[in-house]
Each structure stands twice: as structure tokens, then as C-alpha cells.
Enzyme design. Structure first.
Site, mmCIF file in Angstrom:
data_model
loop_
_atom_site.group_PDB
_atom_site.id
_atom_site.type_symbol
_atom_site.label_atom_id
_atom_site.label_comp_id
_atom_site.label_asym_id
_atom_site.label_seq_id
_atom_site.Cartn_x
_atom_site.Cartn_y
_atom_site.Cartn_z
ATOM 1 N N CYS A 30 0.797 -1.235 0.000
ATOM 2 C CA CYS A 30 0.000 0.000 0.000
ATOM 3 C C CYS A 30 0.825 1.279 0.000
ATOM 4 C CB CYS A 30 -0.947 -0.004 1.186
ATOM 5 S SG CYS A 30 -1.995 -1.454 1.194
HETATM 6 C C1 UGA Z 1 -1.465 0.359 5.515
HETATM 7 C C2 UGA Z 1 -2.288 1.278 6.417
HETATM 8 O O1 UGA Z 1 -1.794 1.221 7.752
HETATM 9 C C3 UGA Z 1 -3.766 0.891 6.403
HETATM 10 O O2 UGA Z 1 -4.517 1.827 7.164
HETATM 11 C C4 UGA Z 1 -4.270 0.891 4.951
HETATM 12 O O3 UGA Z 1 -5.621 0.478 4.873
HETATM 13 C C5 UGA Z 1 -3.408 -0.050 4.133
HETATM 14 O O4 UGA Z 1 -2.028 0.373 4.202
HETATM 15 C C6 UGA Z 1 -3.916 0.013 2.712
HETATM 16 O O5 UGA Z 1 -3.860 1.074 2.100
HETATM 17 O O6 UGA Z 1 -4.499 -0.987 2.242
HETATM 18 P P1 UGA Z 1 -0.384 -2.094 5.793
HETATM 19 O O7 UGA Z 1 0.321 -1.825 4.502
HETATM 20 O O8 UGA Z 1 -1.072 -3.381 5.982
HETATM 21 O O9 UGA Z 1 -1.498 -0.953 6.071
HETATM 22 O O10 UGA Z 1 0.713 -2.021 6.931
HETATM 23 P P2 UGA Z 1 1.186 -1.007 8.074
HETATM 24 O O11 UGA Z 1 0.989 -1.654 9.367
HETATM 25 O O12 UGA Z 1 0.618 0.334 7.890
HETATM 26 O O13 UGA Z 1 2.762 -0.949 7.764
HETATM 27 C C7 UGA Z 1 3.269 -0.482 6.526
HETATM 28 C C8 UGA Z 1 4.771 -0.398 6.563
HETATM 29 O O14 UGA Z 1 5.205 0.668 7.409
HETATM 30 C C9 UGA Z 1 5.483 -1.650 7.071
HETATM 31 O O15 UGA Z 1 6.587 -1.942 6.261
HETATM 32 C C10 UGA Z 1 5.937 -1.276 8.468
HETATM 33 O O16 UGA Z 1 7.103 -1.959 8.872
HETATM 34 C C11 UGA Z 1 6.207 0.210 8.287
HETATM 35 N N1 UGA Z 1 6.105 0.976 9.568
HETATM 36 C C12 UGA Z 1 4.910 1.130 10.182
HETATM 37 C C13 UGA Z 1 7.253 1.557 10.108
HETATM 38 O O17 UGA Z 1 8.367 1.436 9.553
HETATM 39 N N2 UGA Z 1 7.126 2.281 11.268
HETATM 40 C C14 UGA Z 1 5.944 2.457 11.905
HETATM 41 O O18 UGA Z 1 5.909 3.140 12.949
HETATM 42 C C15 UGA Z 1 4.815 1.863 11.352
#
Ligand code: UGA
Length: 446
Positions: free
Chosen positions: A275
Site C-alpha cells: 500500500c
Molecule cells: C497500511 C495502512 O496502515 C492501512 O490503514 C491501509 O488500509 C493499508 O495500508 C492500505 O492502504 O491498504 P499495511 O500496509 O497493511 O497498512 O501495513 P502497516 O501496518 O501500515 O505498515 C506499513 C509499513 O510501514 C510496514 O513496512 C511497516 O514496517 C512500516 N512501519 C509502520 C514503520 O516502519 N514504522 C511504523 O511506525 C509503522
């Protein structure tokens, strides 16, 4: 409209299948639609194809209750339902802009099916689409194919989804808010009634708006979250240059300010997944098409492009030249609790290490199968975290799985040839580990 209980959901990915299965467990009759007969067969036998905690159990429950059926027969599904959610993929094209081919083909199918239907039908776009797509593409194609009029014969809403992989069921059942963009009042009211029925007393705040605003809310949400990550990673990179400065404490310190908020301030090796990378790119491309350079969002992407290579920089700081060194990679999935490796930072790190002629052994509790599809025999795969670190010259923590958090410095010392760790996700306590082992952390100045 009070009686809407029958729903079609186009798409069987994370959003489509979780939406379908959740509705099917809340008293709705659901048709889940795919174009692949083999997928339909598997799903109808209780195998959700994708890994998502709780999904298989809920799917089986719905199949048992006969409230869920996966089919390729979209005409039958539309004839026998009152509302259709579009939840198909919107990947990136090579230039970063959005690929709307699945949206177009589903709209065409819906149009064809509506041509043969007398009753009012509501179409709801759930896929992430750039502003104007619902009105200029979905509505246009459906009207052309069906010879029917939007607002009169059928309704149209844009209702973005905010669920996270790994928490998809929880997020579907407990959203912070619901965004309903609508072509007209009737469409909005119809969808609102459905959500009132779905959530009952747990109904979250609902924002009612127009189609393009709803489309932009989704991009703005993902870009903002990506911005928080690139921001904290930037501060982390500054911390590393200040002896004693620690990004984890900085994040805590700023996160307590309600205006900033504590979430999504975990510094690391950058964001990945299906995403953020694609949505940030699509928003940049879309904005440029409109003649506006979104400098801030371009920087978010630029920071994220470089961040995975911090792992290589820190590994070199610990052990020098990486040629012929055995590097243990702990974590391959783009985040914990998933087997998904789409745009995972592990891919960039491993490719760079291969370029530097390092020998790589990797372990992930769930993503090894997907990693094999990407790297084949170019790297080795371990059967456990301990197996992975055995005889390694450096270990890089790429994904913060719980089981890696439990590995004590003594275990690294016992099993590694040259005990040295790059903690790319800040899972270890610098004060404890630094005393016992050679270790570098993202965002920790020495
Ligand atoms: C993300 C959004 O959080 C959702 O709200 C959205 O619906 C979704 O995309 C989408 O558009 O379908 P997702 O991709 O499942 O969800 O995962 P996240 O938990 O948001 O993490 C995304 C990335 O950011 C991961 O690689 C994670 O490691 C990284 N991340 C997240 C960080 O490096 N630091 C953080 O503090 C949080």
C-alpha cells in the site's frame, strides 16, 4: 432499502475477502466474486488463500451458515444482491501512476449485469483509486454498458478502506471512522443504513462527502502515515550522529503530544508492503499530472528509498568489507505477522548484499516460501532463527517478529562466527546489548 441484506463483493484480496467474510458473519448474504475458478473453489472449501489471522475461522463459519459463496458468475451475484462493493487491486504502472485495468473490467461486468436488472443497485468503490476515478471511469463505464443512469437506476459511493494486513478482521470490525463519498444523497443514505446495521451500537463516526474527496482522504491518510515514518527515520539518522541520542526516547517524547500522536513513530529500515509505496507513488504521479509538484510527498518517498541501505552502512561499520562474509537476515516479510513480501525492504537489502558479494542466509517465520520465489538459490534459507545466525559474521534484524525479540546476546555470542548485530527495527535494549556484543542500532548515537 431497509431490507438490504444481500451483498456482492468483487475481489478476493485482503480487502475484498475480509469485507465479504465479515458481512457474511453479520447476518448478510454475501457473494464473493473472483475471475479465477480455482480461487473460488479453494475459498468455498474454506481456504482463504491469503494468510490473515482469524480469516479462515470466520470463512468456515460463514460457509457453514451458508451466508457466503464465492463465484465467478458475477451476473447471478448482481441479479441476486442489492449492493456491490468493488475491492479489486489497483497496482502501480512502471511510471508510478495507478493501473486501473481491474477497476475498468469490473465496471464493465457490473454494467453488463445491471443491463439485465430492474431493481436499484448500489455500487461502492472500496479499492484505492485516484480522485475522479469513481465518477469519470466507474460511473461512465457502468452507464455506457447498462444504458442506465447513475442517481436514478443505480447509486454510486466511494468508501475507502483503512484495514491493515495482519489486523484486517479486527480493523474491519473496529474502524476509527467510515468515509462515505457519494454521487447523490440516496447512495450515501443507502450505504449509511448498511453500516448502521453492520455495526449496531459500535457504529464509528461517519464522514459523508463527495466521491473525489473520499478518494483523496484515502491517499492523504496513507501519505500522512508514510510521512510520519520517513520523518521519524530522518530524525533517527540524525540521532546516530549525536552520541547518546536515542530515537526510541525521542519518539516517546514527541508522541505524547496529542497533536503529534504516538502511533507510526517506530524508526526502522523504511516502509514496505502493498500500500504505502504504491499509494505514495500514485499520489505524486497524480499530483504532477495536475501540474503540481508535491515536494513534501516526494521527499517522503526519497527518504524511504534510501532507508533500507542504512542496514548495509551499519553492517560495514561493524565488520568492514562484506565480500564473502556470511550475513544472517532475520525477517523477510514487509512487517511481522504476515507472509507478504510485496515491496519488503528485505528485498532491497538482500539485493545490495548480493551485489557486494556477501553470502546470505535468511529466516522468516512465515515468508520463506515467498522469498524463494524472489531469490531462488541465490541465498540460503534457515529453518529457525538460531539456525540462521549459526556461523554468521553479522546478523541484520529486518522485520520485528516477536520470536527475534527473545534472542539473548548470549545466544548470538554462542552461535555466530563473529558476533555482530544490526538492529534495524529497534527490538533490543541498547543498554543491555551494547555491553555484551558488537551491535549497531537505527537511531542510536554512539
Ligand atoms: C497500511 C495502512 O496502515 C492501512 O490503514 C491501509 O488500509 C493499508 O495500508 C492500505 O492502504 O491498504 P499495511 O500496509 O497493511 O497498512 O501495513 P502497516 O501496518 O501500515 O505498515 C506499513 C509499513 O510501514 C510496514 O513496512 C511497516 O514496517 C512500516 N512501519 C509502520 C514503520 O516502519 N514504522 C511504523 O511506525 C509503522
Amino acid at each position: 432499502m431497509d431490507t438490504i441484506k444481500r451483498i456482492s463483493v468483487f475481489g478476493v484480496g485482503y480487502v475484498g475477502l475480509c469485507t465479504a467474510v465479515c458481512f457474511a458473519n453479520k447476518g448478510f448474504k454475501v457473494f464473493s466474486i473472483t475471475t479465477t475458478p480455482e480461487k473460488a473453489e479453494k475459498i468455498n472449501s474454506g481456504n482463504p488463500i491469503i494468510y490473515e489471522p482469524g480469516l479462515e475461522k470466520m470463512l468456515k463459519k460463514a460457509l457453514k451458515k451458508k451466508t457466503f459463496y464465492c463465484t465467478i458468475d458475477y451476473k447471478y451475484a448482481i441479479a441476486n444482491s442489492d449492493i456491490s462493493f468493488i475491492a479489486v487491486g489497483t497496482p502501480s504502472l512502471p511510471d508510478g501512476s495507478i493501473d486501473l485495468s481491474q477497476i475498468k473490467s469490473v465496471s464493465k461486468n457490473i454494467g453488463e449485469a445491471l443491463k439485465e436488472k430492474k431493481d436499484y443497485h448500489l455500487i461502492v468503490v472500496k479499492s484505492t483509486v485516484v480522485p475522479n476515478t469513481s465518477e469519470k471511469i466507474v460511473k461512465k463505464i457502468i452507464e455506457e454498458e447498462s444504458n442506465k443512469k447513475c442517481g436514478k437506476d443505480f447509486g454510486l459511493c466511494m468508501n475507502p478502506e483503512f484495514l491493515r494486513e495482519g489486523e484486517a478482521i479486527y480493523d474491519t470490525l473496529n474502524p476509527d471512522r467510515i468515509i462515505i463519498g457519494g454521487y447523490d444523497k440516496k447512495s450515501i443514505n443507502t450505504l449509511e443504513k448498511i453500516y448502521k446495521k453492520f455495526y449496531g451500537k459500535k457504529l464509528p463516526p461517519i464522514i459523508k462527502t463527495n466521491l473525489s474527496t473520499a478518494e483523496l482522504i484515502k491517499y492523504a491518510s496513507n501519505a500522512f502515515l508514510a510521512m510520519k515514518i520517513s520523518f521519524i527515520n530522518t530524525i533517527a539518522n540524525i540521532c546516530e550522529k549525536i552520541p547518546g541520542a536515542d530515537i526510541v526516547e525521542v519518539a516517546k517524547g514527541i508522541g505524547l503530544d496529542k497533536r503529534i500522536g504516538a502511533y507510526f513513530l517506530n524508526a526502522g529500515l523504511g516502509y514496505g508492503g502493498s500500500c504505502f509505496p504504491k499509494d505514495v507513488k500514485a499520489l505524486i504521479a497524480f499530483s504532477k499530472e495536475l501540474g503540481y509538484d508535491p515536494l513534501l510527498i516526494e521527499s517522503v518517498e526519497e527518504v524511504n528509498k534510501n532507508q533500507p541501505y542504512k542496514a548495509i552502512e551499519l553492517a560495514k561499520k561493524l565488520i568492514g568489507n562484506l565480500e564473502n562474509k556470511r550475513i544472517a537476515i532475520l525477517g523477510l516479510a514487509f512487517k511481522p505477522n504476515t507472509d507478504d513480501m510485496r515491496e519488503a525492504v528485505s528485498i532491497k537489502i538482500i539485493n545490495k548484499l548480493l551485489e557486494e558479494k556477501a553470502e546470505i542466509i535468511a529466516y522468516d517465520p512465515m515468508a520463506i516460501e515467498n522469498a524463494r520465489k524472489i531469490f531462488g538459490e541465490k541465498i540460503k534459507y534457515a529453518s529457525s532463527a538460531i539456525d540462521c545466525i549459526k556461523n554468521a559474521d553479522c546478523c541484520i534484524i529486518v522485520t520485528e517478529w516477536d520470536e527475534f525479540k527473545k534472542i539473548k546476546p548470549e545466544a548470538f555470542i554462542k552461535y555466530m562466527r563473529n558476533p555482530a548485530i544490526v538492529d534495524g527495527r529497534r527490538i533490543y535494549d541498547p543498554k543491555k546489548y551494547s555491553k555484551k556484543i558488537k551491535i549497531e542500532f537505527i537511531g542510536y548515537g554512539k
